[in-house]
Every structure is written in C-alpha cells, then in structure tokens.
Design a protein around this motif. Structure first.
Motif, short mmCIF file in Angstrom:
data_model
loop_
_atom_site.label_atom_id
_atom_site.label_comp_id
_atom_site.label_asym_id
_atom_site.label_seq_id
_atom_site.Cartn_x
_atom_site.Cartn_y
_atom_site.Cartn_z
N GLU A 184 -11.55 -39.61 1.37
CA GLU A 184 -11.27 -40.02 2.74
C GLU A 184 -10.67 -38.88 3.55
OE1 GLU A 184 -8.60 -43.38 5.16
OE2 GLU A 184 -8.51 -43.21 2.96
N TYR A 185 -9.89 -38.02 2.91
CA TYR A 185 -9.17 -36.97 3.64
C TYR A 185 -9.87 -35.61 3.59
CZ TYR A 185 -5.13 -39.91 4.56
OH TYR A 185 -4.30 -40.89 5.05
N SER A 186 -11.02 -35.50 2.92
CA SER A 186 -11.70 -34.21 2.83
C SER A 186 -12.49 -33.95 4.11
CB SER A 186 -12.63 -34.17 1.63
OG SER A 186 -11.90 -34.25 0.42
N CYS A 187 -12.35 -32.74 4.64
CA CYS A 187 -13.06 -32.35 5.85
C CYS A 187 -14.37 -31.66 5.46
CB CYS A 187 -12.19 -31.42 6.70
SG CYS A 187 -11.78 -29.87 5.88
N ARG A 188 -15.02 -31.06 6.43
CA ARG A 188 -16.31 -30.41 6.15
C ARG A 188 -16.18 -29.20 5.24
NH1 ARG A 188 -15.14 -29.25 11.57
NH2 ARG A 188 -14.79 -27.04 12.02
N ARG A 190 -14.62 -29.33 2.48
CA ARG A 190 -14.47 -29.89 1.14
C ARG A 190 -13.04 -29.79 0.61
NH1 ARG A 190 -19.15 -32.80 0.66
NH2 ARG A 190 -20.96 -31.52 1.24
N SER A 216 -11.52 -36.53 7.25
CA SER A 216 -12.94 -36.84 7.40
C SER A 216 -13.29 -37.26 8.82
CB SER A 216 -13.34 -37.95 6.42
OG SER A 216 -12.55 -39.11 6.64
#
Length: 289
Positions: A184-188, A190, A216
C-alpha cells in the motif's frame, strides 16, 4: 558557603529528630490502645490451625531500616523523579527526537535511551502534543489578512498577482514500514513512502501540511483527502482581488505542476512550450514554484 552548609545540616538534624519523636509517639499510642481495648483475638493456642508464617520480625526490622532510622535506605534525594529513580527529561526528549528524525522504532530506544517501548510511545505522544500547544497558534495555521497582503505584494512584484503560494507533494521514505503494509505504501520507485502535501511561500513558510497518505497515491488522491479548500467551499475564505489583462479576478491561486486539475485555484506550467512567450512563462513559473 560553609556557614550555609552548617545551617542546612542543623536544619536536617532537627527535622530528623522531630520525625523520630513523632514516630515514637505514634508507636506508643498504638501500643497503649491495643492494651486497653478488649481484643477478641485469642492468639496462637494449642489445637488451633497453625498461623501462616509471615516473617513479621525480620520484615518489620527491614522496614524500620529502610525508612525509620537515622540513615534510611530510601531517602528523599533518591526518590526524586528527576534524579536516579525516574527517567531524565533529556532521555525522553532524545527518545522522541530519534523516533521523529531517524524513524526509529519505540523498541529501539531501549538500547540507546534505556526506555521501555510503552514509555517511549508515551513520551513521543506528550512531546508532539507539547509542540502543537506551543507552536500551533503561530506556525501551524493558515495565513491571516496581514500575511496575505505581504504574500500578494511579493508575488505581484515577481509577476504573479493573486498568487498565495505553491502546492506540491513529496514522498518521505519509510525505512521501517511493516511488511504487511509495504504494498500500500510503495511508490513507483518500489520503496515504501509516506506523502506530504504542503503549501509554501517564498520565505519557505509552510502554510498548509497534510502528512500520512500512502506512497501508492498520487497528488490527485491526496488532494481529494486534503482540507486545503474546506474554508473556500464553506464560503469563509478571505477575499482576494487582482487584475490581469484588464480582467478582475476574485480568487487567489497556487502555483502547481501538471498533474493538478484545471481549477481556477491552480496555475500550472505550460507543457512542452515552444513559443517564446510560453517558454518565458514556464521558466518563471517553475523557477518561482
């Protein structure tokens, strides 16, 4: 200095003597009351159930040595909350700052600050509440009319009349993110992050901040949860009037990047500018933002 110390020692000796006298009077009164009262207790007698061994003599002697002698084990100095028994304020502050600045877990403070996990969390809560109570009235607020006049005057001199600040979102890496929340908290990129939405002015003053959205999300998702325009939609926003190209506008705006919607409260840069006029505006907007 020696005279003051001698006077202090004399005062302590007098207090101790008075305490011992009071204790003796209390003990004598209790003994006399027990002797005069017709107690129905029969005590230990043959044939009755054996009394439970409570080690009364040794425990009573230990209690007297701990508290009621000339040099007791537990004195007022050792029981001071800011002394040897309690945690020092510096320990609690260091623990709170490590958790906030270095993303340290509450259990990690046990090694450095010698504090339990529950105590570390409680210290952090008290610290943050204290910061809010101390600085919220001055720093954690929207601009007042005086601030707005200053911001508008500065923006107009820079070529942006009616501009009250710049809005953007940034990702803060969450090094100790729980594995169950990583998706849920990983951005582009990774990696787990937490999003901060902020509105700032030319003097690096933060007039609005929303922190805690999962990495995210994008800027539009954060804007949908943001209370930034609550006052505007409720009709309580301050009136701002400026003129551009012989047209009167009654709504201030923020400088923003291309992802934000086509609202009157946002002025975005021109994507892929080619004309000299558009190129100049884009450079000025990005430079100021």
């Amino acid at each position: 200095m020696k005279r003051l110390w001698a006077k202090y020692r004399q005062s302590r000796d007098e207090d101790l003597e008075e305490l011992c006298t009071t204790n003796a009077l209390v003990v004598a009164a209790v003994t006399e009351a027990e002797a005069s009262s017709g107690s129905r207790r029969r005590g230990s007698q043959p044939g009755r159930a054996q009394n439970e061994e409570r080690f009364r003599e040794s425990r009573g002697k230990n209690m007297m040595e701990d508290y009621f002698v000339e040099r007791p084990v537990f004195t007022e100095e050792k029981s001071d909350a800011a002394g040897k028994v309690g945690l020092l304020p510096q320990q609690k502050l260091t623990c709170s700052l490590r958790m906030l600045a270095y993303d340290a877990g509450a259990d990690q403070c046990a090694e450095y600050c010698r504090m339990a996990k529950s105590t570390s969390i409680e210290a952090l809560k008290r610290f943050t509440r204290g910061i809010i109570n101390l600085y919220s009235a001055e720093y954690l607020r929207a601009p007042n009319p005086t601030d707005l006049r200053r911001l508008l005057a500065k923006a107009e001199r820079r070529g942006f009349p009616g501009m009250i600040g710049s809005i953007d979102c940034m990702h803060w890496q969450w090094k100790n993110c729980p594995i169950g929340w990583a998706g849920e908290y990983s951005c582009r990129k990774r990696e787990p992050t937490i999003i901060l939405e902020a509105v700032t002015s030319y003097d690096t003053w933060i007039w609005h901040a929303l922190f805690g959205m999962p990495g995210s999300c994008n800027d539009l998702n954060v804007l949908a949860k943001s209370p930034l325009f609550d006052e505007l939609t409720a009709g309580r926003a301050p009136k701002i009037q400026f003129q551009v190209n012989n047209r009167i506008h009654n709504l201030g705006y923020y400088l923003a990047d291309g992802i934000y919607p086509q609202w009157a409260t946002f002025v975005k840069s021109i994507p892929r500018p080619t004309l000299p006029k558009d190129l100049k505006f884009s450079q000025a907007q990005e430079g100021y933002r």
